[in-house]
Design a protein around this motif. Structure first.
Motif, PDB file in Angstrom:
ATOM      1  N   LYS A  75       8.835 -36.152  29.314  1.00 18.47           N
ATOM      2  CA  LYS A  75       9.843 -35.960  30.359  1.00 18.47           C
ATOM      3  C   LYS A  75      10.381 -37.293  30.860  1.00 18.47           C
ATOM      4  O   LYS A  75      11.556 -37.409  31.215  1.00 18.47           O
ATOM      5  N   SER A  76       9.514 -38.315  30.885  1.00 13.94           N
ATOM      6  CA  SER A  76       9.978 -39.645  31.304  1.00 13.94           C
ATOM      7  C   SER A  76      10.950 -40.247  30.310  1.00 13.94           C
ATOM      8  O   SER A  76      11.716 -41.150  30.652  1.00 13.94           O
ATOM      9  N   LEU A  77      10.924 -39.737  29.065  1.00 11.14           N
ATOM     10  CA  LEU A  77      11.874 -40.205  28.053  1.00 11.14           C
ATOM     11  C   LEU A  77      13.219 -39.497  28.147  1.00 11.14           C
ATOM     12  O   LEU A  77      14.123 -39.772  27.349  1.00 11.14           O
ATOM     13  N   GLY A  78      13.361 -38.571  29.097  1.00 12.47           N
ATOM     14  CA  GLY A  78      14.637 -37.896  29.308  1.00 12.47           C
ATOM     15  C   GLY A  78      14.734 -36.508  28.718  1.00 12.47           C
ATOM     16  O   GLY A  78      15.824 -35.925  28.701  1.00 12.47           O
ATOM     17  N   ALA A  79      13.630 -35.943  28.249  1.00 16.42           N
ATOM     18  CA  ALA A  79      13.661 -34.612  27.640  1.00 16.42           C
ATOM     19  C   ALA A  79      13.723 -33.544  28.730  1.00 16.42           C
ATOM     20  O   ALA A  79      13.049 -33.648  29.754  1.00 16.42           O
ATOM     21  N   SER A  80      14.533 -32.523  28.490  1.00 17.11           N
ATOM     22  CA  SER A  80      14.592 -31.380  29.395  1.00 17.11           C
ATOM     23  C   SER A  80      13.341 -30.529  29.199  1.00 17.11           C
ATOM     24  O   SER A  80      12.634 -30.677  28.200  1.00 17.11           O
ATOM     25  N   PRO A  81      13.042 -29.640  30.148  1.00 17.59           N
ATOM     26  CA  PRO A  81      11.863 -28.788  29.972  1.00 17.59           C
ATOM     27  C   PRO A  81      11.882 -27.983  28.677  1.00 17.59           C
ATOM     28  O   PRO A  81      10.836 -27.801  28.040  1.00 17.59           O
ATOM     29  N   THR A  82      13.080 -27.515  28.275  1.00 16.61           N
ATOM     30  CA  THR A  82      13.174 -26.746  27.029  1.00 16.61           C
ATOM     31  C   THR A  82      12.850 -27.621  25.828  1.00 16.61           C
ATOM     32  O   THR A  82      12.079 -27.234  24.942  1.00 16.61           O
ATOM     33  N   VAL A  83      13.437 -28.821  25.799  1.00 16.20           N
ATOM     34  CA  VAL A  83      13.176 -29.750  24.686  1.00 16.20           C
ATOM     35  C   VAL A  83      11.701 -30.146  24.680  1.00 16.20           C
ATOM     36  O   VAL A  83      11.067 -30.229  23.612  1.00 16.20           O
ATOM     37  N   VAL A  87       9.185 -29.634  21.543  1.00 13.72           N
ATOM     38  CA  VAL A  87       8.430 -30.756  20.975  1.00 13.72           C
ATOM     39  C   VAL A  87       6.939 -30.477  21.042  1.00 13.72           C
ATOM     40  O   VAL A  87       6.184 -30.742  20.091  1.00 13.72           O
ATOM     41  N   GLY A  88       6.498 -29.904  22.156  1.00 17.10           N
ATOM     42  CA  GLY A  88       5.080 -29.589  22.290  1.00 17.10           C
ATOM     43  C   GLY A  88       4.614 -28.538  21.297  1.00 17.10           C
ATOM     44  O   GLY A  88       3.498 -28.620  20.761  1.00 17.10           O
ATOM     45  N   SER A  89       5.462 -27.567  21.009  1.00 18.31           N
ATOM     46  CA  SER A  89       5.079 -26.506  20.065  1.00 18.31           C
ATOM     47  C   SER A  89       5.114 -26.971  18.618  1.00 18.31           C
ATOM     48  O   SER A  89       4.519 -26.332  17.748  1.00 18.31           O
ATOM     49  N   SER A  90       5.800 -28.071  18.344  1.00 22.45           N
ATOM     50  CA  SER A  90       5.887 -28.550  16.959  1.00 22.45           C
ATOM     51  C   SER A  90       4.512 -28.903  16.406  1.00 22.45           C
ATOM     52  O   SER A  90       4.243 -28.688  15.214  1.00 22.45           O
ATOM     53  N   TYR A  91       3.631 -29.414  17.251  1.00 24.30           N
ATOM     54  CA  TYR A  91       2.280 -29.756  16.798  1.00 24.30           C
ATOM     55  C   TYR A  91       1.541 -28.503  16.339  1.00 24.30           C
ATOM     56  O   TYR A  91       0.923 -28.487  15.271  1.00 24.30           O
ATOM     57  N   GLY A  92       1.613 -27.435  17.144  1.00 25.24           N
ATOM     58  CA  GLY A  92       0.938 -26.199  16.773  1.00 25.24           C
ATOM     59  C   GLY A  92       1.499 -25.588  15.501  1.00 25.24           C
ATOM     60  O   GLY A  92       0.752 -25.033  14.684  1.00 25.24           O
ATOM     61  N   ILE A  93       2.813 -25.690  15.317  1.00 24.78           N
ATOM     62  CA  ILE A  93       3.427 -25.134  14.099  1.00 24.78           C
ATOM     63  C   ILE A  93       2.961 -25.905  12.870  1.00 24.78           C
ATOM     64  O   ILE A  93       2.653 -25.316  11.826  1.00 24.78           O
ATOM     65  N   LEU A  94       2.901 -27.222  12.978  1.00 22.59           N
ATOM     66  CA  LEU A  94       2.403 -28.029  11.854  1.00 22.59           C
ATOM     67  C   LEU A  94       0.950 -27.697  11.549  1.00 22.59           C
ATOM     68  O   LEU A  94       0.555 -27.603  10.382  1.00 22.59           O
ATOM     69  N   GLN A  95       0.147 -27.521  12.591  1.00 20.74           N
ATOM     70  CA  GLN A  95      -1.256 -27.160  12.387  1.00 20.74           C
ATOM     71  C   GLN A  95      -1.389 -25.799  11.711  1.00 20.74           C
ATOM     72  O   GLN A  95      -2.279 -25.584  10.885  1.00 20.74           O
ATOM     73  N   LEU A  96      -0.494 -24.893  12.058  1.00 19.39           N
ATOM     74  CA  LEU A  96      -0.522 -23.557  11.479  1.00 19.39           C
ATOM     75  C   LEU A  96      -0.432 -23.608   9.962  1.00 19.39           C
ATOM     76  O   LEU A  96      -1.160 -22.908   9.251  1.00 19.39           O
ATOM     77  N   PHE A  97       0.454 -24.454   9.449  1.00 18.72           N
ATOM     78  CA  PHE A  97       0.662 -24.501   7.995  1.00 18.72           C
ATOM     79  C   PHE A  97      -0.253 -25.497   7.289  1.00 18.72           C
ATOM     80  O   PHE A  97      -0.526 -25.346   6.107  1.00 18.72           O
ATOM     81  N   SER A  98      -0.706 -26.510   8.016  1.00 22.32           N
ATOM     82  CA  SER A  98      -1.483 -27.558   7.338  1.00 22.32           C
ATOM     83  C   SER A  98      -2.986 -27.300   7.333  1.00 22.32           C
ATOM     84  O   SER A  98      -3.693 -27.832   6.480  1.00 22.32           O
ATOM     85  N   SER A  99      -3.491 -26.483   8.269  1.00 23.43           N
ATOM     86  CA  SER A  99      -4.941 -26.323   8.395  1.00 23.43           C
ATOM     87  C   SER A  99      -5.575 -25.804   7.115  1.00 23.43           C
ATOM     88  O   SER A  99      -6.545 -26.374   6.602  1.00 23.43           O
ATOM     89  N   THR A 100      -5.022 -24.712   6.565  1.00 26.54           N
ATOM     90  CA  THR A 100      -5.601 -24.133   5.357  1.00 26.54           C
ATOM     91  C   THR A 100      -5.445 -25.068   4.170  1.00 26.54           C
ATOM     92  O   THR A 100      -6.373 -25.227   3.364  1.00 26.54           O
ATOM     93  N   LEU A 101      -4.279 -25.710   4.052  1.00 22.90           N
ATOM     94  CA  LEU A 101      -4.039 -26.596   2.912  1.00 22.90           C
ATOM     95  C   LEU A 101      -4.977 -27.795   2.937  1.00 22.90           C
ATOM     96  O   LEU A 101      -5.560 -28.166   1.909  1.00 22.90           O
ATOM     97  N   VAL A 102      -5.148 -28.412   4.104  1.00 20.39           N
ATOM     98  CA  VAL A 102      -6.028 -29.577   4.202  1.00 20.39           C
ATOM     99  C   VAL A 102      -7.475 -29.178   3.980  1.00 20.39           C
ATOM    100  O   VAL A 102      -8.240 -29.887   3.315  1.00 20.39           O
ATOM    101  N   GLY A 103      -7.871 -28.021   4.525  1.00 23.59           N
ATOM    102  CA  GLY A 103      -9.236 -27.557   4.289  1.00 23.59           C
ATOM    103  C   GLY A 103      -9.504 -27.298   2.821  1.00 23.59           C
ATOM    104  O   GLY A 103     -10.561 -27.671   2.295  1.00 23.59           O
ATOM    105  N   CYS A 104      -8.550 -26.669   2.146  1.00 23.63           N
ATOM    106  CA  CYS A 104      -8.692 -26.422   0.713  1.00 23.63           C
ATOM    107  C   CYS A 104      -8.704 -27.735  -0.064  1.00 23.63           C
ATOM    108  O   CYS A 104      -9.469 -27.904  -1.019  1.00 23.63           O
ATOM    109  N   TRP A 105      -7.867 -28.663   0.364  1.00 23.49           N
ATOM    110  CA  TRP A 105      -7.820 -29.974  -0.289  1.00 23.49           C
ATOM    111  C   TRP A 105      -9.157 -30.698  -0.149  1.00 23.49           C
ATOM    112  O   TRP A 105      -9.609 -31.376  -1.078  1.00 23.49           O
TER     113      TRP A 105
END
Length: 478
Positions: A75-83, A87-105
């Motif tokens: 927020k100090s960087l100028g992001a609105s609450p929606t943005v 941005v905060g949900s992007s981490y969870g989305i990446l984890q959603l797809f990467s967890s199984t692949l990294v574990g299998c790897w």
């Protein structure tokens, strides 16, 4: 798979699969030592476990310094609450797809290599976070951590490689306890650093340094003090034959019908092995593991609903301020840490039946959520909050152990990675359900969580998964 002393397969990979250095007689659960005087192999295995506990502590210690400051910084960087929310949900989305692949790897390339790569890439992500001066750089910095922040999952898979099925729940509970201690201390250090000049950037740099230190610790692990399995036994097909539903002899006939050596063609490439493991894992989930993952999803969403408006609910219903709510959270977390030490006696009381213990802890969690949602006095709400930390800590350990029991520990990285993906789905669903429930009442989120918990209880009562990993302990002890 435990190899007999003195036998070693040719072509051994440097970091594939870990087990104790010497054969073990009957052991005291949770200690990694034999009854009576521990032998040198048991001492070495115990030392390795302690190193892994330190890795878990440092991982959550570093992360918890930064995570509470992320929303304020973006927020100090100028992001609105929606943005900021996107941005905060992007981490969870990446984890959603990467967890199984990294574990299998990690099942394919080995625990040591995958653990080092994940820790170093996470360190890079937090270093980039400390250098982020606009929203774009902040979002970009979350990508490496979102993809590779799976230190705890790989460490748990490594623990499953090291210990017997009877020891596993207790050892996992101790690992969770060590990690939780890092999560308790991290915010204190991060809050102190954040008050200094350029506090967020300094905190992110310290967090990155902690991850680099963690990578150095993994590099210096006493890997030579544990015996390694052969690549053939450590391949995805060798890890868990339940994934493909074939016996060893059937797989050998399929691989070499004329008794000729198996050719090392493209199928032996890491990416091909990862794809083969994922295909087998899908069939296993549909046949045996679906109950475990459905229960994990329901309970993850239930607990996240409870925490989603915890401070707000206490303020609106009982007039408790944020500081008092913070003290209550710290007290509850401390009790959750103690749950790791209570797990051993509880398992002995239950005859080492993780499924029964999970069922009863789920019933207790659901009842406490319902009681918290309907509480009319602050004392009842506080008691429910404290006890919930204990029951959820027990449940998390049991569900992880059940995944490995049903699926088999030879594909532990893949199974634990898929479990993390299921939890990531819960992180996506919980904020949406929480918002809808709060429209009804401040008691809505924990009430909905209680309902989901009781659904999980019904599913567990009517569908008991069949274990496919019963022979793992026998294999480890041979």
């Amino acid at each position: 798979m435990r190899m007999e002393p003195g036998k070693q397969s040719s072509g051994m990979a440097p970091d594939r699969g870990l087990i104790s250095a010497t054969p073990r007689s009957r052991q005291e659960p949770g200690t990694g030592t034999q009854e009576g005087a521990p032998g040198p192999g048991a001492v070495r295995a115990r030392r390795f476990l302690l190193c892994l506990y330190l890795v878990g502590f440092l991982d959550l210690f570093g992360v918890s310094m930064v995570v509470p400051l992320l929303s304020v910084h973006v927020k100090s960087l100028g992001a609105s609450p929606t943005v900021a929310g996107i941005v905060g949900s992007s981490y969870g989305i990446l984890q959603l797809f990467s967890s199984t692949l990294v574990g299998c790897w990690s099942d394919v390339v080995g625990r040591r290599s995958s653990l080092l790569v994940c820790i170093l890439c996470s360190a890079l992500g937090y270093l980039m976070l400390g250098a982020s001066t606009n929203v774009f750089l902040f979002t970009l910095a979350r990508v490496p951590a979102g993809i590779f922040k799976h230190t705890l999952s790989i460490s748990r898979a490594l623990l499953a490689d090291l210990v017997t099925e009877e020891e596993r729940p207790v050892v996992l509970g101790q690992f969770n306890t060590a990690s939780s201690m890092g999560f308790i201390l991290g915010p204190v250090v991060g809050g102190y650093l954040a008050e200094l000049d350029g506090g967020f950037y300094l905190t992110a740099f310290v967090c990155s340094s902690v991850f680099v230190l963690n990578a150095g610790l993994v590099w210096l692990f006493p890997w030579s003090e544990v015996k390694l399995s052969s690549p053939e036994d450590d391949s995805p097909r060798g890890r868990n034959q339940a994934l493909w539903g074939k016996t060893d002899s059937a797989m050998q006939r399929a691989a070499s019908p004329q008794g000729t050596p198996v050719s090392k063609g493209p199928a032996s490439l890491p990416w091909a092995e990862v794809l083969a493991t994922l295909r087998g894992l899908r069939s296993l989930v549909l046949s045996a593991l679906w109950v475990v993952f459905v229960v994990r999803l329901l309970m993850a969403v239930a607990v996240m609903l409870y925490y989603s408006n915890f401070v707000l609910a206490l303020e609106e219903r009982f007039g408790m301020g944020p500081r008092a709510a913070g003290y209550l959270t710290s007290c509850s977390s401390a009790l959750g840490v103690l749950a790791g030490f209570a797990l051993g006696p509880l398992l002995r009381l239950y005859g080492h039946q993780s499924y029964r213990l999970l069922l009863h802890s789920t019933v207790l969690t659901s009842a406490l959520l319902l009681l918290f949602a309907s509480a009319r006095s602050l004392d009842v709400a506080v008691a429910c909050s404290v006890l919930l930390s204990f029951s959820t800590a027990i449940g998390r350990t049991c569900i992880t152990d059940l995944q490995l029991t049903v699926g088999g520990v030879r594909a532990s990285g893949s199974l634990l990675g898929m479990g993390q993906s299921v939890t990531a789905v819960g992180r996506v669903l919980a904020p949406i359900l929480s918002g809808v429930a709060q429209e009804v009442s401040p008691c809505g989120p924990p009430g909905l969580g209680a309902a989901l918990g009781f659904v999980a209880v019904v599913i567990m009562s009517r569908n008991r998964p069949q274990s496919s990993g019963q022979g793992d302990d026998e294999l480890k002890s041979k």
